[in-house]
Design an enzyme around this catalytic site. Structure first.
Site, PDB file in Angstrom:
ATOM      1  N   HIS A 179      59.812  37.745  48.147  1.00 23.35           N
ATOM      2  CA  HIS A 179      58.535  37.086  48.488  1.00 23.35           C
ATOM      3  C   HIS A 179      58.076  36.148  47.370  1.00 23.35           C
ATOM      4  O   HIS A 179      56.883  35.898  47.213  1.00 23.35           O
ATOM      5  CB  HIS A 179      57.438  38.111  48.768  1.00 23.35           C
ATOM      6  CG  HIS A 179      57.849  39.177  49.741  1.00 23.35           C
ATOM      7  ND1 HIS A 179      57.648  39.081  51.094  1.00 23.35           N
ATOM      8  CD2 HIS A 179      58.498  40.356  49.552  1.00 23.35           C
ATOM      9  CE1 HIS A 179      58.128  40.162  51.692  1.00 23.35           C
ATOM     10  NE2 HIS A 179      58.661  40.950  50.784  1.00 23.35           N
ATOM     11  N   SER A 211      59.055   7.919  38.553  1.00 27.20           N
ATOM     12  CA  SER A 211      58.009   7.519  39.502  1.00 27.20           C
ATOM     13  C   SER A 211      57.628   6.078  39.202  1.00 27.20           C
ATOM     14  O   SER A 211      57.715   5.627  38.058  1.00 27.20           O
ATOM     15  CB  SER A 211      56.803   8.439  39.328  1.00 27.20           C
ATOM     16  OG  SER A 211      55.624   7.784  39.736  1.00 27.20           O
ATOM     17  N   LYS A 265      56.860  11.300  34.991  1.00 25.85           N
ATOM     18  CA  LYS A 265      57.597  12.024  36.020  1.00 25.85           C
ATOM     19  C   LYS A 265      59.104  12.006  35.866  1.00 25.85           C
ATOM     20  O   LYS A 265      59.699  10.989  35.525  1.00 25.85           O
ATOM     21  CB  LYS A 265      57.248  11.453  37.398  1.00 25.85           C
ATOM     22  CG  LYS A 265      55.902  11.860  37.903  1.00 25.85           C
ATOM     23  CD  LYS A 265      55.784  13.367  38.102  1.00 25.85           C
ATOM     24  CE  LYS A 265      55.243  13.762  39.400  1.00 25.85           C
ATOM     25  NZ  LYS A 265      55.933  13.800  40.552  1.00 25.85           N
ATOM     26  N   GLU A 301      66.121  17.320  46.519  1.00 25.36           N
ATOM     27  CA  GLU A 301      65.345  17.128  47.747  1.00 25.36           C
ATOM     28  C   GLU A 301      66.229  16.531  48.848  1.00 25.36           C
ATOM     29  O   GLU A 301      66.110  16.878  50.024  1.00 25.36           O
ATOM     30  CB  GLU A 301      64.124  16.248  47.455  1.00 25.36           C
ATOM     31  CG  GLU A 301      63.114  16.992  46.575  1.00 25.36           C
ATOM     32  CD  GLU A 301      62.103  16.072  45.895  1.00 25.36           C
ATOM     33  OE1 GLU A 301      61.968  14.912  46.312  1.00 25.36           O
ATOM     34  OE2 GLU A 301      61.458  16.535  44.924  1.00 25.36           O
TER      35      GLU A 301
END
Ligand code: ARG
Length: 460
Positions: free
Chosen positions: A160, A281, A287, A294
């Protein structure tokens, strides 16, 4: 199409196909990937026809000469794939007419495009399954390297996404070897259906020529000829098998990707991605984004889409061949290309991240992660039932929470207030290393187990 630039079926159908349909029905830009298999299978087919005295030696040789020349032209990029030729099979046949004249017409004796397409497609899939297995082996090797370096790297195992029990990072990463091994097994399982030779089924009912299907079966590397010509030309189960195996593999990759995204986040920092696999970014200078991960997480979407497209095309489709089936190649090629790309990206990721051992250890020291070990202690040393032990352990965790302490901060006196029968060896229960090493059950996280498993994977 023949050399007069009309389709081979032009004697019967007098009117030119409507433009929009001609365009969408042409699959040559997709199935040109099958050219090698098509030529290979055609050569075996004409050799068989000649052995069976269905075509003569001279014509067979002429056809083979022409086919080899075509292959050469395609390899050297001297070949025009014209969408008007419909598909790679008609394109090669037309080219053969141009090269050797009317004798080219003998190539299609005792076969149909229906069985021809399937032979090519199965041969292509046999090769591509192997390619995927090879790259999965590479992935497993990369994982093994990471595992070997991290046998003693302690981290919290999560359930979890909450700290559950201490584990070795090697044990965690080796879980993916199990997944990829199952993927390999699934791909390997595909071979038995793929190795049934469709050639000789003709359009639907077989052929009246005295062909020798076991000859082409052997020659093309299949195991046995398919058993029912109607099933053969309408069967795409082998396509579904491939798409399912690919989808499951892509899903495994997406799980690892998601996990690494979380661990690389500023909140977790359990790993750091190397600059080679992050992007910047356009506005936020600080960033370093985990774009490759992804990509991997997202790509499984296309993979599921491919599987569902094919399942849907096949649903309710009567026997036998219908044009509906033509998209099978596009779907499979897309699934294959995406999976190969994903595995390549995954292999780059696996070589380009660092394990933040201290952060892992710090996190493992939080969340009362050894409370199961504590319960086990009562079972083993005080002869309590596990349920009773669980309750005592829970009470001790409650005490820690209330007093803002870790389990390992507790003194023997404090523990004795809750469970008077314990003695001082209880303290070692809170040690993460000894917790890990106590999990000696087969498949568990103990350091010895991990070493044994690494050896086993290496020898596999
Ligand atoms: N390109 C077609 C396909 O892959 C070839 C099948 C031709 N058969 C037919 N009966 N039109 O589906």
């Amino acid at each position: 199409m023949n050399k007069k630039n009309t389709p081979v079926w032009g004697t019967r159908i007098k009117k030119k196909t409507t433009t929009a349909f001609e365009k969408i029905s042409s699959s040559i830009n997709i199935d040109k990937r099958l050219y090698k298999e098509d030529i290979f299978a055609s050569i075996a087919h004409v050799e068989m026809l000649n052995r069976q005295k269905i075509i003569n030696f001279k014509i067979k040789n002429k056809i083979i000469w022409g086919l080899k020349k075509i292959q050469n032209q395609i390899v050297k990029k001297n070949y025009v794939f014209d969408y008007k030729d419909e598909d790679i099979h008609m394109s090669i046949e037309k080219k053969l007419f141009e090269l050797i004249g009317d004798d080219a017409g003998f190539i299609h004796t005792a076969r149909s495009r229906n069985d021809q397409v399937l032979v090519d497609f199965k041969l292509w899939l046999l090769k591509s399954n192997e390619q995927l297995i090879k790259i999965l082996d590479q992935t497993n090797k990369n994982i093994l390297k990471i595992a070997e370096k991290n046998i003693y790297t302690i981290m919290p195992g999560f359930t979890h996404l909450k700290n559950a029990q201490p584990i070795s990072f090697a044990h965690y990463i080796l879980a993916y070897i199990e997944m990829f091994n199952r993927d390999k097994k699934r791909l390997n399982n595909n071979f038995s259906n793929l190795k049934e030779n469709p050639l000789g089924s003709g359009a639907i009912s077989g052929t009246s020529f005295n062909i020798d299907r076991s000859y082409t079966t052997k020659k093309l590397g299949f195991k046995i000829p398919t058993g029912n010509s109607i099933d053969t030309v309408s069967d795409r189960d082998f396509v579904l098998d491939f798409l399912f195996a690919s989808a499951v593999c892509a899903m495994h990759i997406s799980r690892l990707a998601e996990e690494f995204i979380i661990w690389n986040s500023d909140a977790f920092r359990l790993i750091t991605l190397n600059d080679k696999i992050v992007t910047g970014s356009s506005i936020m200078p600080q960033k370093k984004n985990p774009d490759p991960l992804e990509y991997l997480r997202g790509k499984v979407g296309s993979s599921y889409g491919n599987l569902f497209s094919m399942l849907t095309i096949l649903k309710g489709l009567p026997l036998s061949y219908f044009k509906d089936l033509q998209d099978d190649k596009k779907i499979v090629f897309e699934a294959y290309d995406n999976l190969i790309d994903s595995l390549k990206v995954l292999n780059e990721v696996l070589k380009n991240f660092t394990v933040n051992r201290n952060e892992m250890l710090n996190l493992a020291n939080k969340g009362y992660i050894t409370s199961t070990d504590l319960a086990d202690y009562f079972v083993k040393n005080l002869n309590y039932s596990f349920r009773k032990s669980y309750q005592i352990s829970a009470k001790i965790v409650n005490y820690c929470e209330k007093n803002k302490k870790n389990l390992s901060d507790l003194s023997l006196k404090e523990i004795k207030k809750i469970e008077p029968k314990v003695n001082d060896d209880i303290i070692k229960v809170f040690d993460l290393k000894s917790s890990i090493n106590s999990k000696k059950s087969y498949g568990g996280t103990s350091f010895e187990n991990i070493k044994k498993m690494i050896k086993k994977y290496k020898n596999a």
